[in-house]
Write a protein that holds these residues in place. Structure first.
Motif, short mmCIF file in Angstrom:
data_model
loop_
_atom_site.label_atom_id
_atom_site.label_comp_id
_atom_site.label_asym_id
_atom_site.label_seq_id
_atom_site.Cartn_x
_atom_site.Cartn_y
_atom_site.Cartn_z
N LEU A 58 0.82 -1.21 0.00
CA LEU A 58 0.00 0.00 0.00
C LEU A 58 0.86 1.26 0.00
CD1 LEU A 58 -2.73 -1.16 2.53
CD2 LEU A 58 -3.01 -0.86 0.07
N ASP A 104 2.06 1.68 -3.46
CA ASP A 104 0.97 2.15 -4.31
C ASP A 104 0.86 3.68 -4.23
OD1 ASP A 104 -1.40 2.54 -5.73
OD2 ASP A 104 -2.37 0.77 -4.88
N ARG A 107 -7.47 3.65 0.17
CA ARG A 107 -6.77 2.53 -0.48
C ARG A 107 -6.58 1.38 0.52
NH1 ARG A 107 -2.52 5.34 -2.47
NH2 ARG A 107 -3.52 5.63 -4.49
N THR A 108 -6.23 1.72 1.75
CA THR A 108 -6.08 0.71 2.79
C THR A 108 -7.40 0.00 3.05
OG1 THR A 108 -4.29 1.94 3.86
CG2 THR A 108 -5.46 0.33 5.21
N SER A 143 -7.97 -2.67 0.59
CA SER A 143 -7.00 -3.76 0.53
C SER A 143 -7.56 -5.06 1.09
CB SER A 143 -5.72 -3.38 1.29
OG SER A 143 -5.97 -3.29 2.69
N THR A 174 -7.18 -5.67 -5.27
CA THR A 174 -5.74 -5.46 -5.24
C THR A 174 -5.06 -6.14 -6.42
OG1 THR A 174 -5.80 -5.33 -2.82
CG2 THR A 174 -3.66 -5.72 -3.83
#
Length: 222
Positions: A130, A133, A164-165, A168, A174
């Motif tokens: 992450l 990313d 984004r986390t 995940s 992902t």
């Protein structure tokens, strides 16, 4: 005479600590933030904690309600749409400028980051993946040669990283994201702006769809 580097203030250190807790998912979206808990954890008074929360409010990572305290941000479907519209516009502009301004440096950096993402994903190192990313997308601004674009994106990068986390936890998202990053790198090497625009639209658009599908979770308030 050279100047001594000033150490960061206590408020700055506490701000970074709480920001990382939010971005990493240690503090979930909508979760209440305890001033007492943070001050006890870091062995500091409540004053730098309050200062940190005020700073993070300005970054959009925290909401503060009088008499109720602070919570990690949440997003409505409309806010998700607006954020993704912002990302489409500013990331493509930065990427186009970066190709013009420093194509070789951009391409090499993106390939290196994408290689590291492949390794992190294959090893199940979620946090490392992450962070990479986020670094991948920040790379557009690192090489674009425009400080105003970089500053504008930096104001929102924490919120983007936190979302984004949140995603995940969805393995298929992902996997698709990793594939798209590789396609973006290939198009950068070719200087193929038309394909890059399509890829970014697809990449960010799919992210928007996933957020909206999961909006009931994103909108929880703890």
């Amino acid at each position: 005479m050279s100047e001594f580097a000033r150490p960061p203030s206590l408020g700055t250190l506490v701000t970074e600590h709480i920001r990382q807790m939010i971005v990493s998912g240690e503090l979930a979206l909508g979760e209440s933030i305890s001033e007492r808990g943070i001050s006890s954890q870091l062995n500091v008074s409540k004053t730098p904690v309050r200062e940190a929360l005020t700073r993070l409010k300005h970054e959009g990572l925290v909401t503060i309600v009088p008499q109720s305290g602070a919570r990690v941000f949440t997003l409505s479907a409309q806010e998700v749409q607006e954020m993704c519209t912002f990302r489409r516009a500013i990331e493509f502009d930065a990427l186009e400028l970066a190709i013009e301004h420093d194509h070789e440096g951009l391409a090499e950096d993106l390939r290196h980051i994408e290689d590291q993402m492949q390794v992190a994903h294959g090893s199940g190192k979620v946090v490392e993946y992450l962070n990479l990313d986020t670094e991948f997308h920040m790379c557009f601004f690192k090489h674009c040669g425009n400080a105003y674009l970089k500053e504008s994106y930096s104001q929102h990068v924490g919120k983007i990283a936190a979302l984004r986390t949140h995603l995940s936890a969805k393995p298929n998202h992902t996997r698709m994201s990793l594939k798209e990053h590789g396609e973006i790198v290939d198009a950068v090497f070719r200087r193929d702006l038309d394909t890059l625009k399509l890829l970014l639209d697809k990449h960010i658009g799919r992210t928007q769809e996933t957020y909206e599908d999961d909006i009931s979770d994103i909108s929880k308030t703890g």
